[in-house]
Scaffold this motif. Sequence first.
Motif, short mmCIF file in Angstrom:
data_model
loop_
_atom_site.label_atom_id
_atom_site.label_comp_id
_atom_site.label_asym_id
_atom_site.label_seq_id
_atom_site.Cartn_x
_atom_site.Cartn_y
_atom_site.Cartn_z
N ASP A 15 0.26 -1.10 -0.26
CA ASP A 15 -0.40 -0.53 0.38
C ASP A 15 0.92 0.95 -0.24
N ASP A 16 2.10 1.46 0.82
CA ASP A 16 2.98 2.27 0.82
C ASP A 16 3.95 2.61 -0.39
N CYS A 17 4.07 1.94 -1.03
CA CYS A 17 4.84 1.71 -2.55
C CYS A 17 3.38 2.06 -3.11
N PHE A 18 2.18 1.43 -3.62
CA PHE A 18 1.18 2.14 -4.80
C PHE A 18 0.30 3.64 -4.52
N LYS A 19 0.58 4.07 -2.97
CA LYS A 19 0.40 5.38 -3.15
C LYS A 19 1.33 6.48 -3.38
N ARG A 20 2.18 6.25 -3.37
CA ARG A 20 3.67 6.52 -4.51
C ARG A 20 2.87 7.15 -5.93
N ARG A 21 2.43 8.61 -5.45
CA ARG A 21 2.05 9.08 -7.37
C ARG A 21 3.57 9.15 -8.15
N GLY A 22 2.73 8.84 -9.74
CA GLY A 22 3.84 8.87 -10.20
C GLY A 22 4.40 7.66 -10.68
N ARG A 23 4.54 6.35 -9.81
CA ARG A 23 6.00 5.81 -10.25
C ARG A 23 4.54 4.27 -10.43
N TYR A 24 5.62 3.41 -11.37
CA TYR A 24 5.13 1.88 -11.59
C TYR A 24 5.96 1.06 -10.99
N TRP A 25 5.07 -0.40 -10.07
CA TRP A 25 6.08 -1.12 -9.50
C TRP A 25 6.70 -2.50 -10.12
N PRO A 26 7.22 -2.56 -10.31
CA PRO A 26 7.29 -4.27 -10.93
C PRO A 26 7.29 -5.75 -9.92
N VAL A 27 7.26 -6.27 -10.22
CA VAL A 27 7.39 -7.19 -8.40
C VAL A 27 8.04 -7.41 -8.61
N GLU A 28 9.56 -7.66 -9.16
CA GLU A 28 11.08 -7.50 -8.90
C GLU A 28 10.81 -6.51 -7.45
N VAL A 29 10.61 -5.29 -8.42
CA VAL A 29 11.12 -4.04 -6.72
C VAL A 29 10.08 -4.70 -5.39
N LEU A 30 8.73 -4.88 -5.84
CA LEU A 30 7.97 -4.97 -4.71
C LEU A 30 8.35 -6.20 -4.07
N MET A 31 8.48 -7.52 -3.90
CA MET A 31 9.67 -8.66 -3.72
C MET A 31 10.61 -8.07 -2.75
N GLU A 32 11.36 -6.67 -3.22
CA GLU A 32 12.20 -6.42 -2.37
C GLU A 32 12.20 -5.60 -1.40
N LYS A 33 10.86 -4.71 -1.59
CA LYS A 33 10.18 -3.41 -0.58
C LYS A 33 9.83 -4.91 0.24
N VAL A 34 9.14 -5.53 0.08
CA VAL A 34 8.40 -6.64 0.84
C VAL A 34 9.51 -7.26 1.88
N GLY A 35 10.25 -7.82 1.17
CA GLY A 35 11.40 -8.40 1.98
C GLY A 35 11.98 -7.66 2.62
N GLU A 36 12.41 -6.79 3.15
CA GLU A 36 13.18 -5.73 3.19
C GLU A 36 12.42 -5.66 4.58
N ALA A 37 11.34 -5.37 4.45
CA ALA A 37 9.93 -4.59 5.98
C ALA A 37 10.06 -6.38 6.87
N LEU A 38 10.21 -7.37 6.09
CA LEU A 38 9.86 -8.76 6.70
C LEU A 38 11.54 -8.91 7.62
N ARG A 39 12.19 -8.44 6.98
CA ARG A 39 13.30 -9.47 7.20
C ARG A 39 13.58 -7.90 8.86
N GLU A 40 12.92 -6.56 8.66
CA GLU A 40 13.42 -5.90 10.12
C GLU A 40 12.58 -6.43 11.10
N ASP A 41 11.30 -7.17 10.60
CA ASP A 41 10.39 -6.91 12.00
C ASP A 41 10.14 -8.48 12.06
N GLY A 42 11.96 -9.05 11.77
CA GLY A 42 12.20 -10.66 12.59
C GLY A 42 11.20 -11.66 11.35
N GLY A 43 10.39 -11.62 10.44
CA GLY A 43 10.55 -12.36 9.42
C GLY A 43 11.01 -13.15 8.55
N PRO A 44 10.94 -13.54 7.98
CA PRO A 44 11.17 -14.84 6.93
C PRO A 44 12.35 -13.72 5.44
#
Length: 334
Positions: A15-44
């Motif tokens: 949601d935070d990614c998609f709210k940024r106006r004027g940007r498109y999000w390839p699935v690979e970039v989304l994987m990187e962003k989500v993975g980073e947040a999960l690692r910071e939260d102690g997840g996979p």
Amino acid sequence: MPANKNALLRYKVLDDCFKRRGRYWPVEVLMEKVGEALREDGGPASVSKRTIQEDIKNLRLNYQAPIETESGRGYYYTDPGFSISNTPLTLDDLPVLHQSLAVLRQLQALGVSDELDEVVQRIEQRLTQPGAAPAPDVVHFEQVPAYTGLTWLRPLYQAIRQREVLWLTYQPFQASSARRELVHPHLLKEFNHRWFLLGLNAQNVHVTSTYALDRIVAIEPANAPYRPGELDPKAYFQHVIGASVPPNGEVVEIHLRFSPARSPYVLTKPLHPTQLLVAETSQSTEFTLQLIPTREFITLLLSFGADVEVLAPASLREYLRQQLDKACANYSVG
């Protein structure tokens, strides 16, 4: 299925990614962003492409997220003002809300379900598609029959919450006239589809009094200091079945023998938390209970008919025998 903690975090990152106006999000970039947040939260350590695609599918379905994709560029919100934080509830929440509301409707006389009913309807209108069929009920509660005392449930509930002393006009079933008592209300208790008020009578504040709501004639506020109670419901009712505790009642060990036909029901649904299995054969099952033999408990025993035998104490066994003899006399021939 309801989203787990990791899924909710992934939804937030997307949601935070998609709210940024004027940007498109390839699935690979989304994987990187989500993975980073999960690692910071102690997840996979990482997230798969399939997981991201499933998350986007769930956001579209449950949050009505306006997510589109442009070939070669990626995903984006068609509505730049959209955010799932503006719609915190999802379609998965509706069955939970409906079943919770069904429970609260059992207490409709308290007035606590009316406002929530309206809230659920508004949420349902927002989350469901126009013309969609309503979700079928999957839990059916026993219907509470019409009960005279429900009239007093809400005012008594409010008086307890507001710590207000009341004048109670009360007439027991066998009394020829009503009496007026000054009562400090402390607790409302339901038993067998009947409601009871427990509190202190101003004439005897050392003993908790019990009033059946269907025998209340009138309630009036009393201009008197409120005396809070020290009633702990769990401790107070720990050795009784029913809504009242006899002032001089003594806890005794009650020994019961059940027939094979009835035993499984008593095993799977104990009569009382103190129930203890002491013997089991192909012919019968025996239990003990630590109880005060109240009228409600005796009524329960009589409801089992020939499927139960009181072995001890002797006084209770004799009383049950007398009651059954009287019952048999009602059906004598000639």
